[in-house]
Design a protein around this motif. Structure first.
Motif, PDB file in Angstrom:
ATOM      1  N   LEU B 360     -10.142  -1.153  -6.897  1.00 55.31           N
ATOM      2  CA  LEU B 360      -9.294  -0.745  -5.772  1.00 55.31           C
ATOM      3  C   LEU B 360      -9.804  -1.342  -4.463  1.00 55.31           C
ATOM      4  N   GLU B 361     -11.128  -1.392  -4.307  1.00 55.91           N
ATOM      5  CA  GLU B 361     -11.687  -2.014  -3.096  1.00 55.91           C
ATOM      6  C   GLU B 361     -11.244  -3.470  -2.973  1.00 55.91           C
ATOM      7  N   LEU B 362     -11.272  -4.176  -4.101  1.00 53.54           N
ATOM      8  CA  LEU B 362     -10.873  -5.590  -4.070  1.00 53.54           C
ATOM      9  C   LEU B 362      -9.436  -5.727  -3.580  1.00 53.54           C
ATOM     10  N   PHE B 363      -8.564  -4.875  -4.108  1.00 52.63           N
ATOM     11  CA  PHE B 363      -7.165  -4.909  -3.660  1.00 52.63           C
ATOM     12  C   PHE B 363      -7.068  -4.601  -2.162  1.00 52.63           C
ATOM     13  N   LEU B 364      -7.771  -3.536  -1.747  1.00 47.08           N
ATOM     14  CA  LEU B 364      -7.543  -3.021  -0.398  1.00 47.08           C
ATOM     15  C   LEU B 364      -8.238  -3.868   0.672  1.00 47.08           C
ATOM     16  N   LEU B 365      -9.279  -4.604   0.286  1.00 44.24           N
ATOM     17  CA  LEU B 365      -9.974  -5.452   1.255  1.00 44.24           C
ATOM     18  C   LEU B 365      -9.392  -6.855   1.322  1.00 44.24           C
ATOM     19  N   SER B 366      -8.587  -7.210   0.323  1.00 48.07           N
ATOM     20  CA  SER B 366      -8.076  -8.582   0.283  1.00 48.07           C
ATOM     21  C   SER B 366      -7.131  -8.843   1.446  1.00 48.07           C
ATOM     22  N   GLU B 367      -7.342  -9.976   2.115  1.00 42.22           N
ATOM     23  CA  GLU B 367      -6.477 -10.309   3.253  1.00 42.22           C
ATOM     24  C   GLU B 367      -5.289 -11.152   2.830  1.00 42.22           C
ATOM     25  N   ASP B 368      -5.395 -11.768   1.657  1.00 42.07           N
ATOM     26  CA  ASP B 368      -4.313 -12.629   1.208  1.00 42.07           C
ATOM     27  C   ASP B 368      -3.824 -12.155  -0.162  1.00 42.07           C
ATOM     28  N   PRO B 369      -2.775 -11.316  -0.183  1.00 37.30           N
ATOM     29  CA  PRO B 369      -2.316 -10.782  -1.474  1.00 37.30           C
ATOM     30  C   PRO B 369      -1.853 -11.872  -2.436  1.00 37.30           C
ATOM     31  N   VAL B 391       0.181   0.643  -9.049  1.00 35.66           N
ATOM     32  CA  VAL B 391       0.991   0.335  -7.862  1.00 35.66           C
ATOM     33  C   VAL B 391       1.010   1.548  -6.933  1.00 35.66           C
ATOM     34  N   ARG B 392       1.145   2.738  -7.506  1.00 36.98           N
ATOM     35  CA  ARG B 392       1.158   3.931  -6.655  1.00 36.98           C
ATOM     36  C   ARG B 392      -0.191   4.142  -5.973  1.00 36.98           C
ATOM     37  N   LEU B 393      -1.269   3.857  -6.701  1.00 40.58           N
ATOM     38  CA  LEU B 393      -2.595   3.988  -6.081  1.00 40.58           C
ATOM     39  C   LEU B 393      -2.719   3.076  -4.860  1.00 40.58           C
ATOM     40  N   LEU B 394      -2.095   1.917  -4.920  1.00 36.59           N
ATOM     41  CA  LEU B 394      -2.185   0.977  -3.814  1.00 36.59           C
ATOM     42  C   LEU B 394      -1.227   1.333  -2.680  1.00 36.59           C
ATOM     43  N   TYR B 424      -0.337  -0.658   0.516  1.00 39.96           N
ATOM     44  CA  TYR B 424       0.465  -1.855   0.253  1.00 39.96           C
ATOM     45  C   TYR B 424       1.929  -1.566   0.575  1.00 39.96           C
ATOM     46  N   THR B 425       2.624  -2.574   1.075  1.00 38.43           N
ATOM     47  CA  THR B 425       4.070  -2.449   1.289  1.00 38.43           C
ATOM     48  C   THR B 425       4.787  -2.962   0.043  1.00 38.43           C
ATOM     49  N   LEU B 426       6.081  -2.701  -0.038  1.00 35.80           N
ATOM     50  CA  LEU B 426       6.845  -3.212  -1.186  1.00 35.80           C
ATOM     51  C   LEU B 426       6.784  -4.726  -1.241  1.00 35.80           C
ATOM     52  N   ASN B 427       6.775  -5.366  -0.050  1.00 33.01           N
ATOM     53  CA  ASN B 427       6.708  -6.819  -0.028  1.00 33.01           C
ATOM     54  C   ASN B 427       5.381  -7.306  -0.618  1.00 33.01           C
ATOM     55  N   GLU B 428       4.304  -6.608  -0.262  1.00 34.55           N
ATOM     56  CA  GLU B 428       2.999  -7.025  -0.809  1.00 34.55           C
ATOM     57  C   GLU B 428       2.921  -6.775  -2.311  1.00 34.55           C
ATOM     58  N   ILE B 429       3.547  -5.674  -2.773  1.00 35.22           N
ATOM     59  CA  ILE B 429       3.586  -5.437  -4.226  1.00 35.22           C
ATOM     60  C   ILE B 429       4.359  -6.564  -4.903  1.00 35.22           C
ATOM     61  N   LYS B 466       6.180   6.099  -6.146  1.00 37.05           N
ATOM     62  CA  LYS B 466       6.238   4.701  -6.571  1.00 37.05           C
ATOM     63  C   LYS B 466       5.908   4.548  -8.054  1.00 37.05           C
ATOM     64  N   GLU B 467       5.148   5.481  -8.601  1.00 40.76           N
ATOM     65  CA  GLU B 467       4.844   5.382 -10.030  1.00 40.76           C
ATOM     66  C   GLU B 467       6.133   5.554 -10.842  1.00 40.76           C
ATOM     67  N   MET B 468       6.930   6.563 -10.458  1.00 45.78           N
ATOM     68  CA  MET B 468       8.208   6.763 -11.151  1.00 45.78           C
ATOM     69  C   MET B 468       9.131   5.576 -10.939  1.00 45.78           C
ATOM     70  N   MET B 469       9.122   5.084  -9.710  1.00 43.82           N
ATOM     71  CA  MET B 469      10.006   3.960  -9.389  1.00 43.82           C
ATOM     72  C   MET B 469       9.700   2.743 -10.262  1.00 43.82           C
ATOM     73  N   PHE B 470       8.416   2.367 -10.320  1.00 46.47           N
ATOM     74  CA  PHE B 470       8.060   1.147 -11.059  1.00 46.47           C
ATOM     75  C   PHE B 470       7.991   1.377 -12.561  1.00 46.47           C
ATOM     76  N   ASN B 471       8.045   2.635 -12.980  1.00 50.33           N
ATOM     77  CA  ASN B 471       8.009   2.946 -14.404  1.00 50.33           C
ATOM     78  C   ASN B 471       9.368   2.765 -15.053  1.00 50.33           C
ATOM     79  N   ALA B 472      10.430   2.830 -14.270  1.00 45.54           N
ATOM     80  CA  ALA B 472      11.749   2.860 -14.888  1.00 45.54           C
ATOM     81  C   ALA B 472      12.754   2.066 -14.072  1.00 45.54           C
TER      82      ALA B 472
END
Lengths: 244, 547
Positions: B360-369, B391-394, B424-429, B466-472
Motif C-alpha cells: 500500500l505504501e508503494l501505491f500511495l507514495l508513487s508519483e507516477d501511477p 481498489v477500495r483500499l486505495l 486514488y481518483t477514478l482516473n488514477e485507478i 468502490k469494492e462493490m462497484m469494481f466487483n460487478a
C-alpha cells in the motif's frame, strides 16, 4: 407424524440427495418436498420422481428402501434425526455438525467425512474412509461420534482431529492414517499400517489419541478406560458385538 | 447481430486520450472503437455509469504446468468453490487456482479483458498455449523464462553477445511468447546443483556469471531488438529481509534503458536477512519516481488464502519450511526451477502485515501511477478476485483506516501507512489498471477508448462503495461483443493470444542444436512450438522503430 420418504424407483446411477437434510426441510409441505430438485447423474429431477413423501418434518426423517445409490444424505446437517431402514450410499452425513443419523443396514464410503459434531450409528458394515478427510484437506473428522456395529474398511478416521470412532467388528488397512488426535476403538482386528503417519501434538495433552489393537478379551477393559463410551451406551441402543 | 453499437450518456475515463470523467459517446464497429457510426445502431444507455477501457493484468499466473500442479495440489480448494455454468458459459472450479474456463469468466466479471501469464519455461509453452486457448473472454500472452537458461548463460560467459541476441529472438519465436522473464537470474542452477545454495548478491558469480551480467545482457538485447515491453525481472533475493538494496542495484543495472520489475513489493524489504523485514518502500519508490525508464507492478499481498507459485525454486524451498504444508518442487531441465506452496496471509502475523503495508505504501507514495501498476501477482499475493477490495483500499481513506486497525499494530507502527492521506481518483485507478499496464506492455490497441482501439470496454455503476462497484460491472464488452450485460453473461468469446515474432538469423539454430542433442530430453526439431498451436492470435510488432 414424522416425515417418511420411501424409495419407489431404484435409480440407474447415483442420486445426489443433499436436500434430504434436517436443516433444509423445516415447514416444507408434501407437495413442495416432492418438487425439490436432486441430481440423478447429470440430470436434474424431482425428489418425487424417486421417493414417496409422507408427513411433515418434525425433527425426524425416516427413509425406507435400498438407498445404496443415494449419496450425501444428511450432509451438513446440524440437528434432528434421520433414521434409515436399509442400506445407504456414500457421503452420508458428510460435514455434519449436529444431530443423529441411524442406519439399520450397511453404509457406503466416506460416511460422516469431515464431520464436526453429532452422531452416526451404523448397525451393519461401513465402507472406506469412515470420518475421513477429503483428498487434500489437512484435517478430517473434528468432533462427534461414529459407531459402526459391523466392520469398517480402509482408512477409517483418516486425518482425524477430534472425536470418537468405534468399530465393533474389524477394520481394514490404514486405520487412523495421518491421525492428529481423537480416539479410534476397534474391537476386532485391524489391517496393516494402522496409525501410519500419526502425529501427537504435545500442545493438545488433554486429547486422547489411541489406536487400539487388542484381542476381544480386552474389550471390557478398554471400555472402562474410555469414559465417553458409557454415555454412548446409555444414550443409544448400541450393543457391542462381542467376539466370543 | 449487427456489430455496430453506441454507448451513450456514460462518464468516460480514458487517461491515454486525456478524458477524465467527461460524458461522451463511444462508438463500436467490427470489434474496434470508431469515430462515428450511423444513428440507427443499437445503443447502451450508460446514464449514471462509468465507462473505462477493459482492464489489463500485467502479471498473473493462470496457465502452464506449474498452475496445473497447483490445481492438483489443492483439491480441497476446488471443492469449496464450484463455478457453475450458464446457458452461455462453461462450468469449472474456482478457489485460489480456478480452472481455465473459470479463470477467464472470473476475470471478465471484474472487467478484465487482458491478462499476461508471467512465467512459462519454454519447455512448457505448448501446454501453456493450449491452456490459454481454453481461457475464455480475455486476450492473453505469456512471458517466457530465460533468466536461468544454461545455453544462454554459456553464450554470455563466452562473450558471444550477437549470438545471444539471435538466440533470445529464436526462443521467443520457438515459445510464441511475449517477452523474456528473468526469475532470480543465476539463482536456480546453484540451488539445483549445490544442495540448497542461492546467489545472495547481484554481483555474486555462480558458474562464472553474475545476475547483473545476465540482467544487463537481456535488457540490452531486448532494447536493441525493440520488443514491445522490456524484460520482466523477478529480482534476486526476493522475499528476504534487506533485499531492497538488490532491487535498487537491479534497477541501476538498466541504466536509462527500460526495465520492468515484477511484484516489487516482495523486493522492498529492509532489515537483516533471516530476521523480520522492515519497510523500504520509500527508498524504492523514490528511485522509481526519478527514473522514468522503470516500470513495476506492485504484487500487493491480500489477507487470506494464496498460493506461492514461482520459478524461484530456492525461495519456495524456504517458504515450505515456514508453511510446513504440502508443496511441489520441480526442475525444468536446463531452463528453470519451480516451487509451489499453498499459503495463507494472516492479519495478526507481523511479516504478513508488513508485506501488506509495504504494498500500500508503494501505491500511495508513487508519483507516477503510469509506472506503478496494480497486481497481486495472482495467486502469490492473493487471488485476482481481490482486486476490487484493493481498489477500495486505495480510493477510500476511511476504509483503509478500518482495515489498518484490524492488522498487526507492531508492524504498522514501523511503516508510514498511518500518515498517508492520499486517495486514488477514478482516473488514477483507470491508469493503474488499464492505461498504465497497456502502455508498459506496448499494447497500442489496449487500455484506451480512442478510435482504432480494441473495443474492450467495462461499464460500472457509479457507487460510493468502490469494492462493490469494481466487483460487478454492469456491462463488459470484449472485441465489440457484449459478454456481460446487466450483470449476466450473454455471450462467450475465445479471446486472442498476444505474442511477438522477432526476426532472427536462421544460422543460430546450428549453434543451439548441438546443445540440445547433448543435454535436452527432447529432440531439437520437436522443441519449437509450431503454428498449429496458435489459434486466434495477434503478433505485436517488434523492431527498433516501434519502441
Amino acid at each position: 407424524m414424522s416425515l417418511t420418504l420411501s424409495l419407489h424407483t431404484l435409480p440407474d446411477v447415483p442420486i445426489e440427495a443433499d436436500v434430504i437434510c434436517t436443516d433444509k426441510l423445516n415447514n416444507v409441505n408434501e407437495a413442495a418436498l416432492s418438487a425439490l430438485t436432486i441430481f440423478h447423474g447429470k440430470e436434474q429431477v424431482m425428489l418425487g420422481d424417486f421417493f414417496k413423501v409422507q408427513g411433515k418434518y418434525d425433527g425426524e426423517i425416516r427413509i425406507e428402501g435400498d438407498l445404496s445409490r443415494i449419496k450425501h444424505l444428511g450432509a451438513g446437517m446440524s440437528g434432528g434425526r434421520i433414521i434409515i431402514s436399509g442400506n445407504v450410499g456414500a457421503h452420508l452425513g458428510a460435514g455434519m455438525s449436529g444431530g443423529e443419523i441411524i442406519v439399520e443396514g450397511n453404509a457406503g464410503d466416506w460416511i460422516a467425512s469431515e464431520m464436526i459434531g453429532g452422531r452416526v450409528i451404523v448397525k451393519g458394515n461401513a465402507g472406506h474412509m469412515v470420518g475421513g478427510a477429503y483428498r487434500g484437506s489437512p484435517v478430517g473428522m473434528q468432533g462427534g461420534e461414529i459407531i459402526i456395529h459391523g466392520n469398517a474398511r480402509n482408512e477409517t478416521g483418516n486425518a482425524m482431529r477430534h472425536g470418537l470412532i468405534v468399530v465393533g467388528g474389524n477394520s481394514e488397512d490404514f486405520t487412523g492414517v495421518s491421525m492428529l488426535a481423537g480416539t479410534i476403538i476397534v474391537l476386532g482386528e485391524m489391517g496393516i499400517r494402522s496409525g501410519a503417519g500419526m502425529k501427537r501434538a504435545p500442545s493438545f495433552p488433554c486429547i486422547r489419541q489411541k489406536c487400539f489393537r487388542h484381542s476381544p478379551m480386552l474389550a471390557p477393559i478398554i471400555l472402562l478406560m474410555c469414559e465417553s463410551i458409557s454415555h454412548i451406551l446409555k444414550s443409544t441402543d448400541y450393543k457391542l458385538m462381542m467376539h466370543s | 447481430m449487427s456489430s455496430a453499437m453506441r454507448i451513450v450518456n456514460g462518464k468516460v475515463y480514458d487517461p491515454i486520450n486525456k478524458i477524465d470523467g467527461e460524458t461522451r459517446d463511444i462508438c463500436i464497429e467490427d470489434g474496434r472503437i470508431v469515430e462515428s457510426i450511423p444513428d440507427d445502431a443499437s445503443r447502451i444507455d450508460a446514464q449514471g455509469m462509468v465507462i473505462m477501457p477493459g482492464a489489463v493484468d500485467i502479471h498473473c499466473h493462470i496457465a502452464g504446468q506449474k498452475v496445473n500442479s497447483g490445481r492438483k495440489l489443492m483439491p480441497e480448494d476446488h471443492k469449496r468453490d464450484p463455478h457453475p455454468g450458464t446457458p452461455y458459459t462453461r462450468s469449472g472450479s474456482g478457489g485460489i487456482l480456478p480452472s481455465t474456463f473459470a479463470t477467464g469468466y472470473r476475470y471478465a466479471t471484474l472487467g478484465y479483458t487482458t491478462a499476461m501469464e508471467a512465467a512459462i519455461p519454454p519447455l512448457s509453452s505448448r501446454h501453456a498455449l493450449e491452456e490459454l486457448d481454453d481461457t475464455p473472454v480475455i486476450d492473453k500472452g505469456f512471458y517466457v523464462l530465460l533468466g536461468n537458461n544454461i545455453f544462454l548463460q554459456k553464450l554470455l560467459k563466452e562473450g558471444r553477445h550477437e549470438e545471444f541476441r539471435q538466440a533470445v529472438a529464436w526462443w521467443m519465436n520457438a515459445a510464441k511468447a511475449y517477452t523474456p522473464k528473468l526469475v532470480n537470474p543465476g539463482g536456480d542452477e546453484p540451488w539445483k546443483g549445490k544442495r540448497n545454495t542461492n546467489v545472495s548478491d547481484i554481483d555474486e558469480k555462480s558458474n562464472g556469471i553474475s545476475p547483473r551480467q545476465i540482467i544487463e545482457a537481456f535488457i540490452n538485447a531486448v532494447t536493441a531488438m525493440g520488443f514491445p515491453t522490456p524484460p520482466h525481472i523477478h529480482c534476486n533475493n526476493l522475499g528476504h529481509s534487506g533485499n531492497y538494496l538488490t532491487t535498487l542495484e537491479t534497477m541501476r543495472t538498466a541504466g536509462d534503458q527500460r526495465a520492468h520489475i515484477a511484484h516489487i513489493q516482495f523486493n522492498s524489504y529492509g532489515g537483516e536477512i533471516g530476521k523480520n523485514p522492515s519497510s523500504k518502500a520509500a527508498e524504492i519508490v523514490e528511485y522509481i519516481n526519478q527514473h522514468p525508464n522503470i516500470t513495476c507492478d506492485v504484487g500487493q499481498v491480500m489477507f487470506g488464502k494464496a498460493a506461492i507459485m514461482t520459478a524461484d525454486a530456492p525461495l519456495a524451498y524456504v517458504l515450505r519450511g515456514i508453511s510446513k504444508n504440502k508443496w511441489v518442487n520441480a526442475d525444468t531441465e536446463c531452463e528453470s526451477g519451480c516451487g509451489i506452496v499453498p499459503f495463507t496471509y494472516q492479519e495478526h502475523v507481523y511479516t504478513h502485515t508488513m508485506q501488506w503495508a509495504i504494498g500500500l505504501e508503494l501505491f500511495l507514495l508513487s508519483e507516477d501511477p503510469w509506472r506503478v501498476i496494480l497486481s497481486t501477482d495472482h495467486p502469490n499475493g492473493g487471488s485476482f478476485m481481490n482486486y476490487p477490495k484493493l481498489v477500495r483500499l486505495l480510493m477510500d481513506k476511511s476504509f483503509r483506516r478500518e482495515e489498518i486497525a484490524r492488522v498487526n499494530q507492531k508492524a504498522i507502527a514501523k511503516t508510514a501507512l498511518n500518515d498517508l492521506e492520499r486517495e486514488y481518483t477514478l482516473n488514477e485507478i483507470a491508469i493503474i489498471t488499464r492505461a498504465g499496464p497497456a502502455r508498459a506492455l506496448g499494447l497500442r490497441n489496449k487500455g484506451h477508448l480512442g478510435p482504432g482501439a480494441d473495443a474492450d470496454i467495462t461499464i460500472y455503476d457509479e457507487m460510493e462503495n468502490k469494492e462493490m462497484m469494481f466487483n460487478a460491472p454492469r456491462y463488459v464488452i470484449k472485441s465489440g461483443v457484449p459478454i456481460i450485460s446487466n450483470h449476466e453473461f450473454k455471450n462467450d468469446h475465445s479471446g486472442r493470444l498476444l505474442h511477438i515474432a522477432p526476426e532472427y538469423d536462421q544460422k543460430i539454430e546450428e549453434t543451439i542444436k548441438p546443445f540440445f542433442e547433448d543435454y535436452y530430453s527432447i529432440e531439437f526439431d520437436n522443441y519449437p512450438v509450431n503454428d498449429s498451436y496458435l489459434h486466434d492470435h495477434e503478433v505485436i510488432s517488434t523492431g527498433p522503430l516501434s519502441s
